[in-house]
Design an enzyme around this catalytic site. Structure first.
Site, short mmCIF file in Angstrom:
data_model
loop_
_atom_site.label_atom_id
_atom_site.label_comp_id
_atom_site.label_asym_id
_atom_site.label_seq_id
_atom_site.Cartn_x
_atom_site.Cartn_y
_atom_site.Cartn_z
N LYS A 1 -6.78 -0.16 -4.16
CA LYS A 1 -6.05 1.08 -3.82
C LYS A 1 -6.65 2.19 -4.67
CE LYS A 1 -1.39 2.93 -3.09
NZ LYS A 1 -1.58 4.34 -3.41
N ARG B 1 6.22 2.56 7.78
CA ARG B 1 6.10 2.00 6.43
C ARG B 1 6.74 0.62 6.50
NH1 ARG B 1 5.16 4.43 1.50
NH2 ARG B 1 5.66 6.55 2.12
N LYS C 1 1.92 -2.23 -1.43
CA LYS C 1 1.13 -1.77 -2.58
C LYS C 1 1.61 -2.45 -3.85
CE LYS C 1 3.64 2.58 -2.44
NZ LYS C 1 3.61 4.02 -2.57
#
Ligand code: ATP
Length: 585
Positions: free
Chosen positions: A252, A417, A423
């Site tokens: 990320k 989402r 994440k």
């Protein structure tokens, strides 16, 4: 279509809070609107004039709206200002003042939806020398022909403070009901919206071509796709539990998300909030032309600032120099960038959003040239907690924020989402793991060293069910002196002296701001609060959620619109996740 019909419905919508009733009211309005005018109706009801990606700002500041109202009502500016402060809203002030000064029956020319829309669009598009006077003239013309009730909504819309409480998905429900025979058809409409980002277009298409037409909508070059987003979980273990056996881990990166549309040598770049930002990255345009081996493609990637000597990635702030209005060429030399591609959504006429991640990734790897400035984002498959933890450390040591763990079988869910992307960031014992993006809605004067400037800002999350911005915290730490000097300048045009109707807070700052500027914060925890109304009552009756020890991280999120900030339901989830962590200790 007469504008009066619309404002009558808006009145009813404003007085309703039940979703079912709202949907029905709106559905009836959609049914009454001629096909060719539906796009205008939808944009206006969203409080916009065009889809976001066209970047048309409504552009009427408080001062200008007050001047227009004074001229149209024939009252003194002081009187108008006083009414505005007392009423606490430009729309109600206009309605009161004009009701007194005019008899509705005197109107010969009725305002139409088209005239109101076209005039507001003209006002929004006017810029440069003399534009204030032109805007004023156009707005006064509209107000002169408006009834008091119409004026209420014209001014609220022009100032960007329309508050009908209608969220996008209520418009989707209502349109499905009115045009496709039932709310159950809403998913087709929603998908079409998510892949075109243009609600007006989709609703009009439903009216013209019905369900078949809507289902045929495909990803299109030139129309940005609403981005898929990641959920958060607190540990590698929790992620594997949630996703099942094998997962794909990706770095990320801490940069700016880009959606790249390539048609031959013609390359367009869209930001996370789907604004066209091609002009900020002429170098990226060139890299795409040279290193993306496909004539037509839609890709997503993260652009990061790099140190070209060492190849190291630099923090997000470095990229913000690219946002300069002038001197992009200079910024390009001073702040070189690289792009890590993580998605392929369209290639050679094929819509890839309906194909699984593992397939998209394979083709992505075959089209992206690996060079100093382009590559597919580093990725690895695993089934083990230890490997996720190791890869996380490796990513962080290479300057990344953490990992995005992806479900190899998941389709690309535009605009959602969900847990097919999760994440993972490193845990800090004393702080929440994830940052929280919030929109500035007010400011308080500083004391001591900060006297004379605003030292503390009032921040809000987004309640997407009600289309409202409730406050969650005040923040006064993390700002440099330059920030404190710069912020009021950026916010100047969004100042208002009364609380905008789409904001809720138990606090009254020295100045209010219309939701515009988004900043990133980090806090020690989320707590219950009787003052801040975010997620009011969802954990405990009479309490909302607030941040404890919040701090500005230094990031202004120009890539996020106010509607992209952390939502109240995300805060509720983070609050619950935090409880679980405490219990586990
Ligand atoms: P954040 O502040 O964490 O970036 P966000 O709301 O912008 O939050 P999230 O859904 O939380 O978005 O995280 C996804 C974001 O992470 C993407 O918008 C993108 O900018 C960035 N990103 C970096 N690397 C990747 C990757 N490999 N895959 C997907 N997104 C990535």
């Amino acid at each position: 279509m007469n504008f009066s019909l619309i404002v009558e419905s808006y009145e009813k919508l404003e007085a309703t809070s039940g979703r079912i009733e709202m949907t029905e009211l709106l559905a009836s309005l959609v049914r009454q609107t001629p096909k060719g005018e539906l796009t205008m109706l939808v944009y206006l009801t969203q409080g916009k004039l065009r889809p976001d990606y066209e970047g048309v700002e409504l552009g009427v500041a408080e001062k200008l709206a007050l001047r227009a109202l004074a001229t149209a009502s024939g009252l003194s500016p002081e009187k108008v200002r006083k009414a505005y402060i007392v009423e606490g809203d430009i729309g109600s002030a206009a309605q009161k003042l004009l009701e007194r000064s005019r008899q509705e029956s005197l109107f010969s020319q009725r305002l139409t939806l088209k005239l109101v829309y076209d005039t507001l669009l003209k006002i929004a598009k006017t810029s440069g020398e003399g534009s204030i006077e032109t805007k004023l003239r156009e707005l006064v013309k509209l107000l002169n022909d408006a009834t008091a009730l119409e004026a209420k909504y014209i001014l609220r819309t022009a100032m960007g403070v329309l508050r009908l409480g209608v969220a996008d998905y209520t418009i989707l429900d209502a349109s499905a009901l009115a045009l496709l025979g039932g709310k159950s058809q809403r998913h087709a409409l929603e998908r079409a919206y998510n892949i075109t980002s243009d609600l007006g277009y989709v609703v009009e298409l439903a009216a013209r071509e019905g369900l078949k037409g809507v289902e045929k909508v495909q990803v299109q070059l030139g129309k940005p796709i609403r981005p898929m987003l990641a959920e958060r979980l607190e540990s590698a273990e929790a992620i594997l539990d949630k996703m099942g056996s094998e997962v794909a881990m990706e770095y990320k990166l801490d940069g700016e998300r880009l959606q790249v549309h390539k048609r031959g040598d013609n390359v367009e770049l869209f930001s996370r909030r789907l604004e066209k930002i091609t002009h900020n990255y002429p170098d990226v345009v060139q890299y795409v032309r040279e290193y993306v081996k496909a004539t037509d493609a839609i890709l997503e990637g993260e652009v990061v600032a790099v140190n070209t000597d060492t190849g190291e990635y630099l923090p997000f702030q470095e990229l913000m120099h690219r946002r300069r209005k002038h001197g992009v060429d200079e910024a390009m030399k001073q702040y070189p960038v690289a792009v890590n591609f993580f998605e392929l959504l369209f290639i050679k006429g094929d819509d890839y959003t309906n194909k699984p991640y593992s397939f998209r990734r394979k083709v992505l790897e075959s089209v992206i040239g690996v060079t100093k400035v382009t590559r597919p984002v580093p990725a690895k498959r695993t089934r083990s907690v230890e490997e996720i933890e190791e890869y996380l450390e490796q990513a962080i040591s290479e300057g990344c924020e953490g990992l995005v763990v992806k479900d190899p079988n998941a389709l690309y869910r535009a605009g959602a989402r969900e847990f097919s992307w999760i994440k993972l960031k490193r845990e800090y014992r004393s702080e929440l793991t994830d940052t929280i993006d919030l929109v500035i809605i007010g400011a308080f004067h500083g004391r001591g060293r900060r006297a004379g400037v605003y030292g503390t800002y009032l921040l809000a999350a987004y309640d997407n069910k009600r289309n409202i911005f409730p406050s969650v915290t005040k923040v006064g730490t993390g700002f440099t002196d330059q920030d404190l000097e710069k912020f009021p300048k950026i916010l100047k045009e969004f100042e208002t002296h009364v609380k905008p109707p789409n904001i809720e807070s138990g606090l009254v700052p020295d100045i209010w701001y219309r939701p515009h500027m988004v900043i990133e914060t980090i806090a020690s925890e989320i707590t219950l609060s009787p003052i801040h109304p975010a997620a009011m009552g969802s954990i405990r009756k009479g309490s909302g959620l607030a941040l404890r020890f919040p701090k500005f991280t230094g990031k202004i999120r120009t890539d996020k619109s106010p509607e992209d900030v952390t939502t109240v339901s995300e805060l509720v989830k983070m609050y619950k996740m935090q409880l679980k962590k405490v219990e586990a200790k």
